[in-house]
Design a protein around this motif. Structure first.
Motif, PDB file in Angstrom:
ATOM      1  N   ARG B 105       0.817  -1.226   0.000  1.00 64.04           N
ATOM      2  CA  ARG B 105       0.000   0.000   0.000  1.00 64.04           C
ATOM      3  C   ARG B 105       0.847   1.271   0.000  1.00 64.04           C
ATOM      4  NH1 ARG B 105      -3.988   0.232   4.223  1.00 64.04           N
ATOM      5  NH2 ARG B 105      -4.024  -2.030   4.253  1.00 64.04           N
ATOM      6  N   GLN B 106       0.268   2.280  -0.641  1.00 65.14           N
ATOM      7  CA  GLN B 106       0.911   3.594  -0.632  1.00 65.14           C
ATOM      8  C   GLN B 106       0.161   4.461   0.367  1.00 65.14           C
ATOM      9  OE1 GLN B 106       0.934   5.658  -4.395  1.00 65.14           O
ATOM     10  NE2 GLN B 106       1.852   7.494  -3.512  1.00 65.14           N
ATOM     11  N   VAL B 273     -13.384   9.987   2.458  1.00 63.55           N
ATOM     12  CA  VAL B 273     -12.417   8.924   2.739  1.00 63.55           C
ATOM     13  C   VAL B 273     -13.062   7.549   2.472  1.00 63.55           C
ATOM     14  CG1 VAL B 273     -10.959   7.893   4.541  1.00 63.55           C
ATOM     15  CG2 VAL B 273     -11.247  10.365   4.427  1.00 63.55           C
ATOM     16  N   LEU B 274     -14.344   7.424   2.846  1.00 67.94           N
ATOM     17  CA  LEU B 274     -15.047   6.146   2.662  1.00 67.94           C
ATOM     18  C   LEU B 274     -15.150   5.775   1.180  1.00 67.94           C
ATOM     19  CD1 LEU B 274     -17.958   6.225   5.266  1.00 67.94           C
ATOM     20  CD2 LEU B 274     -15.967   4.703   5.216  1.00 67.94           C
ATOM     21  N   ASP B 275     -15.540   6.761   0.359  1.00 72.74           N
ATOM     22  CA  ASP B 275     -15.641   6.529  -1.085  1.00 72.74           C
ATOM     23  C   ASP B 275     -14.289   6.155  -1.668  1.00 72.74           C
ATOM     24  OD1 ASP B 275     -18.289   7.059  -1.059  1.00 72.74           O
ATOM     25  OD2 ASP B 275     -18.121   9.146  -1.745  1.00 72.74           O
ATOM     26  N   TYR B 276     -13.271   6.902  -1.214  1.00 75.69           N
ATOM     27  CA  TYR B 276     -11.914   6.689  -1.725  1.00 75.69           C
ATOM     28  C   TYR B 276     -11.461   5.256  -1.415  1.00 75.69           C
ATOM     29  CZ  TYR B 276      -6.819   7.171  -2.057  1.00 75.69           C
ATOM     30  OH  TYR B 276      -5.495   6.991  -2.366  1.00 75.69           O
ATOM     31  N   LEU B 280     -10.808   1.979  -3.918  1.00 73.06           N
ATOM     32  CA  LEU B 280      -9.483   1.355  -3.853  1.00 73.06           C
ATOM     33  C   LEU B 280      -9.612  -0.162  -3.687  1.00 73.06           C
ATOM     34  CD1 LEU B 280      -6.740   2.794  -3.919  1.00 73.06           C
ATOM     35  CD2 LEU B 280      -6.691   2.690  -1.440  1.00 73.06           C
ATOM     36  N   LYS B 281     -10.506  -0.544  -2.778  1.00 72.36           N
ATOM     37  CA  LYS B 281     -10.707  -1.969  -2.476  1.00 72.36           C
ATOM     38  C   LYS B 281     -11.202  -2.691  -3.734  1.00 72.36           C
ATOM     39  CE  LYS B 281     -12.948  -4.872   1.040  1.00 72.36           C
ATOM     40  NZ  LYS B 281     -13.995  -5.584   0.364  1.00 72.36           N
ATOM     41  N   THR B 334       0.604  -1.233  -6.634  1.00 76.07           N
ATOM     42  CA  THR B 334       1.261   0.056  -6.910  1.00 76.07           C
ATOM     43  C   THR B 334       0.485   0.827  -7.977  1.00 76.07           C
ATOM     44  OG1 THR B 334       3.396  -0.885  -6.345  1.00 76.07           O
ATOM     45  CG2 THR B 334       3.428   1.130  -7.652  1.00 76.07           C
ATOM     46  N   VAL B 335       0.098   0.118  -9.018  1.00 78.57           N
ATOM     47  CA  VAL B 335      -0.641   0.763 -10.117  1.00 78.57           C
ATOM     48  C   VAL B 335      -1.992   1.272  -9.606  1.00 78.57           C
ATOM     49  CG1 VAL B 335      -1.812   0.328 -12.332  1.00 78.57           C
ATOM     50  CG2 VAL B 335       0.491  -0.564 -11.936  1.00 78.57           C
ATOM     51  N   VAL B 336      -2.671   0.431  -8.807  1.00 77.58           N
ATOM     52  CA  VAL B 336      -3.994   0.824  -8.290  1.00 77.58           C
ATOM     53  C   VAL B 336      -3.876   2.073  -7.405  1.00 77.58           C
ATOM     54  CG1 VAL B 336      -5.892   0.116  -6.765  1.00 77.58           C
ATOM     55  CG2 VAL B 336      -5.006  -1.464  -8.480  1.00 77.58           C
TER      56      VAL B 336
END
Lengths: 232, 468
Positions: B105-106, B273-276, B280-281, B334-336
């Motif tokens: 994770r980044q 933050v929740l949407d983000y 991501l997931k 990384t790409v995601v």
């Protein structure tokens, strides 16, 4: 020296000055009398070039004022009704500043001499102008005229608000300048001072110079009668 | 003649108690703000050096473990505090100072010093930049709102003009006079700033940046001086002049920045933050999961690896497949993350663009933008740091995964590098700061717009033919 020919100033439909003709020669004092709004200050402002004429011509020492705004200022000195100088500077500093702006370079002693000649007492020279009376400030104005070596002096109600002694002193200073061949145009309400010092007197009403004559042609009483007759 | 007018303005103001009080107050305030800022810089700089060392030492001396476990153990990248932040700390307090680097994770920068403060507290923070950008213009207004109107009200203007002085000469003389007064207040402060800069661990281009900051301040104050002198010449009373100039100050320093922030957020809303995290997931699940070799995508990947190596089972591979699939998972993640962050950054930059566009209406925004860029405390510098930290993270995790792939056998989940100094030999994070050329490429337009503002207001002065 100071010549106005058919001088007219209009502000929209209002005529502040209508076909004025005057000629103030060197060594003459021309007093313009009249009630408020008669056009006296407008005449002074036109000579100063602060406002342009609607019609007619106005010249100082042969130069058209509006065409020679800067050059004509070399020949004149101006003292308004309430000469306000810079209160944080002394009388001497005020004189030095204004004379320098008029491109005149003098030493401190020379400037002090001008102040003395204008009748400003010695202890006032270095005092800040904030402490000066109106009469003292007017004297700095006269000192400036002397420093500029002005050929003409324009005065707008200079003695209004002065006590009789200060007013008398001021009149004497103007007579001194007259002797130095300065042409003086003075707008005033003060008939007594006008009679005391003028060579010529003009009475204005509603922008028109109604009557103009030499001082010696009338007595003070006659002057007052003519004035009241015109004003009323 | 212009010099005589300037000299008179200077002398007159020096003898005026109002100027003396204002100048002393502002000078002391600026010196205080600078010293406080410097002491804060010193403290943070020391903490940064110390914490960076500690973090690296912890990495170097961690107990022997599987390299991928070390990737989970993680380390930190610290954003160095910039020397010129002692003048303008910009967005530093809002953007965080360190990034936790770990496998898969980044992370975003953490330890933001201001998270709970309201807008007013943010506005009123006493930093040199705050005093330079908000209070000094106010001093200029208070000094000069009546520079012509008093002359009109007292009748001295007629006296001046009857000496044959032109309006342009008067205006320029007054402008130079104001500059002299301002220089008297600011030069010692600039000197103090320079001394503090030299007393800090400055980089080579910091001195140049500091000089450019002073240059932009000169333009910024020049704009205010020109406007003040111009307005005072145009309006007839001191009251009107003061109200007009204070109105301009409020619009330029408060209203436009606040308004454009709100408008930009309305046009380009920041996701919650929740949407983000939900997005991501969802995206992470679409690729190889290095920790789940039985997922459909992992199976496809495994098939492609076996086919490429012409073997029928991972046991027959000449390297440890676990290292490869973990790296494959890492690369997908990384790409995601990069895509998600780019999307987020694009929104921030779109918001910033609106802010920048509105800067044409406000010299304060222009100066603030350029000043933050020079101090390297702006958003772009922060993203540059985040990008470098991410590049480092990717390289570090790859080294760790490849060590497993190349130096251990299949199924050896307990693999530990034979090299005792393995972790010590891992690459170290070295932040390479943005160069002055990059700064000018990114923020040069703000300087150009400031110059336009300055020239525009100077033309305003030159256009005054008549004093009303």
């Amino acid at each position: 020296m100071l010549i106005a020919k058919n001088l007219t100033k209009e502000y929209g439909n209002f005529t502040a000055l209508n076909q004025l003709n005057i000629n103030v020669e060197q060594g003459n004092i021309y007093c313009l009398l009249g009630a408020n709004g008669a056009g006296k200050s407008t005449t002074i402002n036109l000579f100063l070039g602060f406002i342009p004429a609607t019609k007619g011509t106005i010249s100082i020492n042969g130069l058209e004022v509006q065409e020679n705004l800067i050059k004509t200022k070399e020949y004149i000195a101006y003292i308004p009704e309430n000469l306000m100088l810079y209160p944080h500077l002394s009388g001497l500093e005020n004189l030095e500043y204004l004379a320098t702006l008029a491109q005149k370079k003098y030493t401190k002693n020379q400037l002090i001499d001008f102040l003395k000649e204008a009748g400003l007492q010695n202890d006032a020279h270095q005092k800040r102008v904030a402490q000066y009376s109106k009469g003292m400030r007017q004297k700095v104005g006269i000192a400036l005229a002397l420093a500029k070596d002005a050929k003409a002096l324009l005065l707008d109600e200079p003695t209004s608000g002065l006590d009789p002694q200060a007013s008398n002193e001021f009149s004497n200073l103007l007579l001194k300048l007259k002797q130095k061949n300065v042409a003086i145009l003075m707008a005033t309400h003060d008939l007594f001072r006008a009679k005391q010092i003028a060579t010529h007197i003009g009475i204005m009403k509603e922008g028109v110079l109604v009557k103009s004559f030499k001082n010696e042609e009338v007595t003070l009483q006659e002057l007052e009668n003519i004035y009241l007759e015109i004003i009323n | 003649m212009i010099i005589h007018i300037a000299k008179k303005e200077f002398t007159q103001a020096l003898r005026d108690n109002r100027f003396r009080l204002l100048a002393i107050f502002l000078g002391v305030l600026l010196a205080f703000a600078m010293l406080v800022s410097w002491s804060y810089y010193q403290k943070i700089n020391e903490e940064h050096t110390k914490t960076s060392k500690t973090a690296r030492q912890q990495w170097n001396t961690q107990t022997p473990k599987n390299p991928h476990a070390a990737a989970h153990y993680g380390t930190f990248a610290f954003k160095p505090i910039q020397t010129l932040s002692l003048i303008d700390n910009g967005l530093d307090k809002y953007l965080g100072v360190s990034v936790f680097l770990e496998g898969h994770r980044q992370n975003m920068a953490e330890y933001k010093q201001i998270t709970e403060q309201n807008d007013l507290a943010r506005f009123a923070e006493l930093t040199p930049a705050f005093v330079f950008s908000y209070l000094v213009p106010l001093l200029i207004i208070l000094l000069s709102f009546n520079i012509f109107t008093t002359e009109k009200e007292n009748g001295t203007l007629k006296l001046l003009l009857s000496q044959g002085v032109s309006i342009l000469q008067l205006s320029l003389g007054k402008i130079i006079g104001l500059w002299t007064l301002l220089a008297m207040v600011l030069l010692p402060i600039f000197g103090l700033g320079f001394v503090l800069l030299l007393a800090s661990s400055y980089q080579n281009d910091d001195v140049l940046r500091y000089l450019m900051l002073i240059f932009s301040l000169i333009l910024y104050y020049g704009i205010f001086i020109n406007i003040c002198v111009g307005v005072s010449a145009y309006v007839s009373s001191s009251n009107t002049s003061l109200v007009t100039l204070l109105g301009f100050w409020i619009i330029s320093t408060l209203l436009i920045p606040k308004l454009t922030t709100n408008i930009s957020k309305k046009i380009y809303p920041t996701p919650s933050v929740l949407d983000y995290k939900a997005q991501l997931k969802e995206d992470l699940e679409k690729g190889v999961d290095g920790h789940n070799p039985f997922s459909r995508r992992s199976q496809i990947f495994q098939d492609s690896v076996l086919k490429a190596n012409k073997v029928d089972s991972i046991q027959k591979l000449l390297f440890n497949y676990a290292g490869l699939i973990m790296q494959a998972g890492e690369e997908h993640e990384t790409v995601v993350y990069a895509k998600a962050l780019k999307k987020l950054n694009d929104i921030y930059f779109a918001q910033l663009k609106i802010h920048e566009a509105s800067a044409i209406l406000s010299p304060t925004i222009l100066f603030k933008m350029f000043s933050m860029q020079l101090a390297k405390t702006d958003l772009a510098t922060h993203y540059d740091f985040s990008a470098q930290a991410e590049k480092y993270r990717v390289a570090l995790v790859r080294d760790l995964n490849y060590d497993i792939k190349d130096n251990s056998k299949n199924g050896d989940w307990e693999y530990i590098s034979k090299d005792k100094d393995f972790f010590k030999k891992n690459i170290q994070f070295q932040y390479k700061p943005i160069s002055i050329t990059q700064t000018l490429q990114q923020g040069g337009m703000a300087l150009v717009y400031l110059m336009f503002w300055f020239l525009g207001t100077l033309l305003f002065i030159l256009s005054i033919k008549k004093i009303h």
